[in-house]
Motif scaffolding. Sequence first.
Motif, PDB file in Angstrom:
ATOM      1  N   GLY A   1     -24.922 -12.049  26.398  1.00  0.00           N
ATOM      2  CA  GLY A   1     -26.174 -12.348  27.075  1.00  0.00           C
ATOM      3  C   GLY A   1     -26.404 -13.846  27.238  1.00  0.00           C
ATOM      4  N   PHE A   2     -25.401 -14.652  26.888  1.00  0.00           N
ATOM      5  CA  PHE A   2     -25.573 -16.109  26.948  1.00  0.00           C
ATOM      6  C   PHE A   2     -25.572 -16.630  28.383  1.00  0.00           C
ATOM      7  CE2 PHE A   2     -25.127 -18.501  22.790  1.00  0.00           C
ATOM      8  CZ  PHE A   2     -25.594 -17.437  22.033  1.00  0.00           C
TER       9      PHE A   2
ATOM     10  N   SER B   1     -27.466 -15.701  30.545  1.00  0.00           N
ATOM     11  CA  SER B   1     -28.853 -15.849  30.982  1.00  0.00           C
ATOM     12  C   SER B   1     -29.567 -16.958  30.203  1.00  0.00           C
ATOM     13  CB  SER B   1     -29.600 -14.516  30.853  1.00  0.00           C
ATOM     14  OG  SER B   1     -29.575 -14.073  29.526  1.00  0.00           O
ATOM     15  N   ILE B   2     -28.890 -17.542  29.201  1.00  0.00           N
ATOM     16  CA  ILE B   2     -29.476 -18.675  28.477  1.00  0.00           C
ATOM     17  C   ILE B   2     -29.027 -19.987  29.124  1.00  0.00           C
ATOM     18  CG2 ILE B   2     -29.666 -19.854  26.251  1.00  0.00           C
ATOM     19  CD1 ILE B   2     -29.069 -17.255  24.857  1.00  0.00           C
TER      20      ILE B   2
ATOM     21  N   LEU C   1     -25.899 -22.622  20.886  1.00  0.00           N
ATOM     22  CA  LEU C   1     -27.302 -22.221  20.768  1.00  0.00           C
ATOM     23  C   LEU C   1     -28.099 -23.292  20.014  1.00  0.00           C
ATOM     24  CD1 LEU C   1     -29.329 -19.969  21.351  1.00  0.00           C
ATOM     25  CD2 LEU C   1     -28.720 -18.959  19.155  1.00  0.00           C
TER      26      LEU C   1
END
Lengths: 112, 389
Positions: A92-93, A95-96, A62
């Motif tokens: 949810g990563f 979608s990053i 991140l």
Amino acid sequence: MEITQTRHGDVVVLALNGRLDAHTAPQAEAPLLAPIEQGAKQLLVDFSRVDYISSAGLRVLLVAARTISENDGKIVLCGLKPAIKSVFDIAGFSSIFPIFASQQEAFNHFMK
Amino acid sequence: MLAKILVVDDEPDLQLMISQKFRKQVRDNELYFTYAKSGVEALQKLREDGEMDVVLTDINMPEMDGLTLLAKLNEQYPLIKAVIVSAYGDMANIRMALNRGAFDFVTKPIDFDDLEATLKKTILQALTFKQAVKDRDQLVAIQQELEVARKIQQSIVPRRFPPFPDRKEFEIHATMIPAQNVGGDFYDFFLIDDDRLGFVIGDVAGKGVPAALFMAVSKTLLKATALKGLPPEECLQQVNRILYMESVAAMFVTIFYGILDTRSGELHYCNGGHNPPYLLRADGQIEALELTGGIVLGAMKNSAYKAKKIVLQSGEGIFLFTDGVTEAMDRAGELFSETRLEDNLKGKPDVSLSQLMQSVIEAVNAYSTGVPQADDITILALRFLGMRA
């Protein structure tokens, strides 16, 4: 944690090898950020030899994603084993980060 | 750094020679010398100035000789390093002095280059030792503070069970075991109004003090936002936005937040990157709860969250946990895993939640015997009893 850096055109490829956990994540931070600080805008992180990632590992990714987006750059990932993919999905990563099966598919993405 | 040396000798010539030889170091504030004529006077000086680093002492003196002084120094001033001055070849006294804890010796007539080298080495040793003691004291103080921090952290999550003794339509239990003094996990639950119970479990990335600070912010923010009565997805959206602004060094937190309607058993929940809880069926079956796909909080500025709804039948519950449970390791480095957790949860519909939790913790502890706890372990379980009660 071993990190091998190679280059494919404008894409900097970082291949990780080992576990990305609370112990190894701090060691991985500098090699991940170095190419970004040197101006790389297309970074591919190859996970095919990573079999464990913890939240500390996600945090390092991140940090890298935030840093590169400040330079209008982009990180994509490839080669995630099912267990790793599941960690990314739950956090949810997925979608990053754009996630691809292989380095070649990731290169094709950057070519577009 | 200034080093302080006490010179003990009944003859005045040593004082004279030292003040000449070390004139420059004294002028440059590197060395400070003070003098005494006997062991008694030396102890008097030490009582007046507790900051002495090195004592340079003769052996033969009136009132109290150097060997007796050494014994007293050892007892009362263990941090001070002593160098003795003895007659050349007086091995018996030199041995005795060293056995009484003298750090080194010089012999008469004094070779001042040797004295300088000896003092330099002794001062370095004394200052290093002093610093080590100071560091140790600081470490002890930090550990004491961390112990206070641990108590504070444990006291900011609800600890009294049952928390709502007059509410018979649901059962709730929780526990939090940090891997270090303080951790980044948390749970919370609260009545939003008479019929709605809010409950949450969270896990901050990382461990220790940084995680603990972020944990306190996340927990407080979540509850303050939740008590406004917002639906779970809106609540997480707001908390995420604020955490994102506060999140230095890309800290983030996984949060699962649910609201139970205590009359109907209707459960609205929203997940921000937390691992899936288990649904505990009334017949003892268990299944992973379907997730809602939200991103961990504090990571992205405009994360969107979605909620899902299920209806708990009387006797059904939900079991939430952090990955400290499933990622506890055995000696071979194998994870406890979901499979073992599931085996511990199955077929226990009539076991109280506190017992269920206890048995899981015991199973994890037994599994990871001999391995230090790597991650915080937190569990929250809730059971809807409805009209049955």
